[in-house]
Design an enzyme around this catalytic site. Structure first.
Site, PDB file in Angstrom:
ATOM      1  N   LYS A 114       2.504  37.849  -9.572  1.00  0.00           N
ATOM      2  CA  LYS A 114       3.119  39.210  -9.729  1.00  0.00           C
ATOM      3  C   LYS A 114       2.130  40.454  -9.527  1.00  0.00           C
ATOM      4  O   LYS A 114       2.361  41.316  -8.718  1.00  0.00           O
ATOM      5  CB  LYS A 114       4.055  39.218 -10.746  1.00  0.00           C
ATOM      6  CG  LYS A 114       5.004  38.412 -11.291  1.00  0.00           C
ATOM      7  CD  LYS A 114       5.691  38.610 -12.376  1.00  0.00           C
ATOM      8  CE  LYS A 114       7.019  37.684 -12.337  1.00  0.00           C
ATOM      9  NZ  LYS A 114       7.841  37.857 -13.646  1.00  0.00           N
ATOM     10  N   LYS A 197      13.215  31.040  -2.155  1.00  0.00           N
ATOM     11  CA  LYS A 197      14.401  30.705  -3.263  1.00  0.00           C
ATOM     12  C   LYS A 197      15.138  32.252  -3.081  1.00  0.00           C
ATOM     13  O   LYS A 197      14.719  33.232  -2.926  1.00  0.00           O
ATOM     14  CB  LYS A 197      13.840  30.428  -4.362  1.00  0.00           C
ATOM     15  CG  LYS A 197      13.107  31.415  -5.246  1.00  0.00           C
ATOM     16  CD  LYS A 197      13.038  30.934  -6.571  1.00  0.00           C
ATOM     17  CE  LYS A 197      12.616  32.241  -7.762  1.00  0.00           C
ATOM     18  NZ  LYS A 197      13.226  32.238  -8.983  1.00  0.00           N
ATOM     19  N   LYS A 200      16.016  38.392  -6.640  1.00  0.00           N
ATOM     20  CA  LYS A 200      16.655  39.806  -6.719  1.00  0.00           C
ATOM     21  C   LYS A 200      15.439  40.569  -5.795  1.00  0.00           C
ATOM     22  O   LYS A 200      15.756  41.561  -5.336  1.00  0.00           O
ATOM     23  CB  LYS A 200      16.452  40.234  -8.101  1.00  0.00           C
ATOM     24  CG  LYS A 200      15.108  40.110  -9.006  1.00  0.00           C
ATOM     25  CD  LYS A 200      15.592  40.794 -10.064  1.00  0.00           C
ATOM     26  CE  LYS A 200      14.108  40.636 -11.165  1.00  0.00           C
ATOM     27  NZ  LYS A 200      14.205  39.355 -11.720  1.00  0.00           N
TER      28      LYS A 200
HETATM   29  P1  ADP Z   1      14.249  36.372  -9.704  1.00  0.00           P
HETATM   30  O1  ADP Z   1      13.715  35.333  -9.120  1.00  0.00           O
HETATM   31  O2  ADP Z   1      15.366  36.689  -8.800  1.00  0.00           O
HETATM   32  O3  ADP Z   1      13.229  37.318 -10.248  1.00  0.00           O
HETATM   33  P2  ADP Z   1      14.463  35.661 -12.555  1.00  0.00           P
HETATM   34  O4  ADP Z   1      13.027  35.427 -12.543  1.00  0.00           O
HETATM   35  O5  ADP Z   1      14.872  36.820 -13.604  1.00  0.00           O
HETATM   36  O6  ADP Z   1      14.972  35.911 -11.289  1.00  0.00           O
HETATM   37  O7  ADP Z   1      15.328  34.431 -12.966  1.00  0.00           O
HETATM   38  C1  ADP Z   1      16.217  34.201 -14.129  1.00  0.00           C
HETATM   39  C2  ADP Z   1      16.562  32.912 -14.209  1.00  0.00           C
HETATM   40  O8  ADP Z   1      17.291  32.526 -13.139  1.00  0.00           O
HETATM   41  C3  ADP Z   1      15.442  31.698 -14.399  1.00  0.00           C
HETATM   42  O9  ADP Z   1      15.582  30.894 -15.293  1.00  0.00           O
HETATM   43  C4  ADP Z   1      15.291  31.306 -12.903  1.00  0.00           C
HETATM   44  O10 ADP Z   1      14.927  30.060 -13.193  1.00  0.00           O
HETATM   45  C5  ADP Z   1      16.587  31.265 -12.495  1.00  0.00           C
HETATM   46  N1  ADP Z   1      16.639  31.441 -10.989  1.00  0.00           N
HETATM   47  C6  ADP Z   1      16.078  32.729 -10.282  1.00  0.00           C
HETATM   48  N2  ADP Z   1      16.352  32.443  -9.070  1.00  0.00           N
HETATM   49  C7  ADP Z   1      16.966  31.091  -8.916  1.00  0.00           C
HETATM   50  C8  ADP Z   1      17.132  30.482  -7.610  1.00  0.00           C
HETATM   51  N3  ADP Z   1      17.078  30.964  -6.443  1.00  0.00           N
HETATM   52  N4  ADP Z   1      17.728  29.050  -7.892  1.00  0.00           N
HETATM   53  C9  ADP Z   1      17.674  28.637  -8.968  1.00  0.00           C
HETATM   54  N5  ADP Z   1      17.753  29.339 -10.347  1.00  0.00           N
HETATM   55  C10 ADP Z   1      17.114  30.567 -10.219  1.00  0.00           C
HETATM   56 NA    NA Z   2      11.597  34.542 -11.170  1.00  0.00          NA
END
Ligand code: ADP
Ligand code: NA
Length: 330
Positions: A114, A197, A200
């Protein structure tokens, strides 16, 4: 026999959850409230590790809570709350900061990733110590298990190290938590770049399904998902990541197994799969959006649910903090 306790949190940063958040995390939370003593929180303290607009943060926190309820979290079956409503998180966070080595914190790969994206001058000390706040989040509730994605495993290991360190220095205080990585957890990939993956921070908004978007917008994204030049509908994550991602999404949303789907689409074109999945997506997001909106349209009810959740959470958190402070000599 008490049910094992689980603790998990989700950031309110983006407003709408995306499909990966739902299929990879929130859906499992809903299942776990039946078998576990589950504590779930919207982690707004973590959201300010990067700059936040106050009005947006306030609104996104409510939207996140409304979506968790819409997804099926039941305040009678779990403890649902907002992190900042429980001041013990920040208080135990300080204690954990003082127990963590600088070198130890510097090895956290999530922070390094990050920080590398943001640049050193834009990176806050709060971002550096956010894994330590996460440790406090977990230990405060004496959680046995922490449902997390694979990317968070290192933080759980540090949590165990710190629990062990505190317990051996000051006497048994914290439950040793274990990561809880569910096998049915689906990893969802970007619809435009299936090597990344779904996130957001997607490179193209067309690759990201936001659950609160107009259903027809999500349908269109499914229909224009990147596949490959082959024509066979078969699960092969390495050679056919786009098609495989669509099959995973289809399977997890409908409960139809992937072999069954392969059979259903034998001899058919990618277009047929996309058209059907677009419909499945609309059938899923439409009621989800409506239920979320119902909670947002009734702020008194939502506030009452969150106040009750914070009260339940605080009863546990305050007890842990009191013991911790006592052990430390406060
Ligand atoms: P991002 O990766 O979009 O920033 P977050 O880190 O806020 O999302 O993720 C919140 C939750 O959603 C976590 O438990 C994470 O493991 C799950 N998560 C996020 N993106 C994915 C994905 N593409 N596939 C499966 N689980 C996900
Ligand atoms: Na994440």
């Amino acid at each position: 026999q008490q049910r094992p306790r689980v603790l998990s949190g989700i950031q309110p940063t983006a407003g709408s959850f995306h499909l990966g958040n739902y299929l990879g995390a929130v859906r499992q939370w809903v299942a776990l409230q039946e078998s576990h003593d589950a504590f779930y929180m919207v982690v707004d303290l973590h959201a300010i590790t990067v700059p936040q607009d106050p009005a947006e943060l306030r609104s996104n926190t409510r939207i996140a809570a409304a979506q968790l309820l819409a997804a099926g979290l039941d305040p009678e079956r779990c403890t649902l709350f907002v992190q900042s409503h429980v001041p013990e998180h920040a208080q135990l966070g300080w204690v954990m900061n003082c127990l963590t080595g600088f070198g130890e914190a510097s090895r956290m790969t999530q922070f390094k990733d990050k920080a590398a994206k943001q640049g050193a001058d834009r990176t806050s000390v709060g971002l550096f110590t956010y894994p330590i706040l996460q440790i406090a989040d977990i230990l405060l509730y004496q959680a046995h298990q922490v449902p997390v994605g694979e990317d968070q495993r290192q933080h759980i290991e540090l949590t165990r190290d710190l629990a062990e360190r505190f317990n051996s220095r000051y006497g048994d205080t914290f439950t040793m938590p274990a990561p809880y990585i569910l096998k049915e957890t689906a990893k969802i990939y970007d619809l435009q770049d299936p090597s990344a993956k779904m996130s957001k921070s997607a490179a193209s908004p067309k690759g990201l399904i936001n659950l609160l978007d107009e259903p027809k917008v999500s349908a269109k994204k499914v229909k224009s998902a990147v596949t490959d030049t082959d024509t066979v509908i078969r699960y092969d994550a390495e050679n056919k990541p786009g098609v495989s991602n669509l099959l995973t999404i289809y399977s997890t949303l409908t409960g139809t197994s992937i072999p069954e789907l392969e059979q259903k689409y034998e001899g058919k074109m990618y277009g047929a799969l996309k058209t059907d999945l677009a419909e499945v997506m609309v059938d899923f997001v439409t009621p989800f959006r409506d239920r979320t909106q119902e909670y947002l349209d009734d702020p008194e009810t939502l506030d009452a649910i969150l106040a009750k959740g914070a009260e339940k959470a605080r009863a546990v958190a305050a007890e842990t903090l009191a013991t911790t402070y006592d052990r430390l000599g406060f």
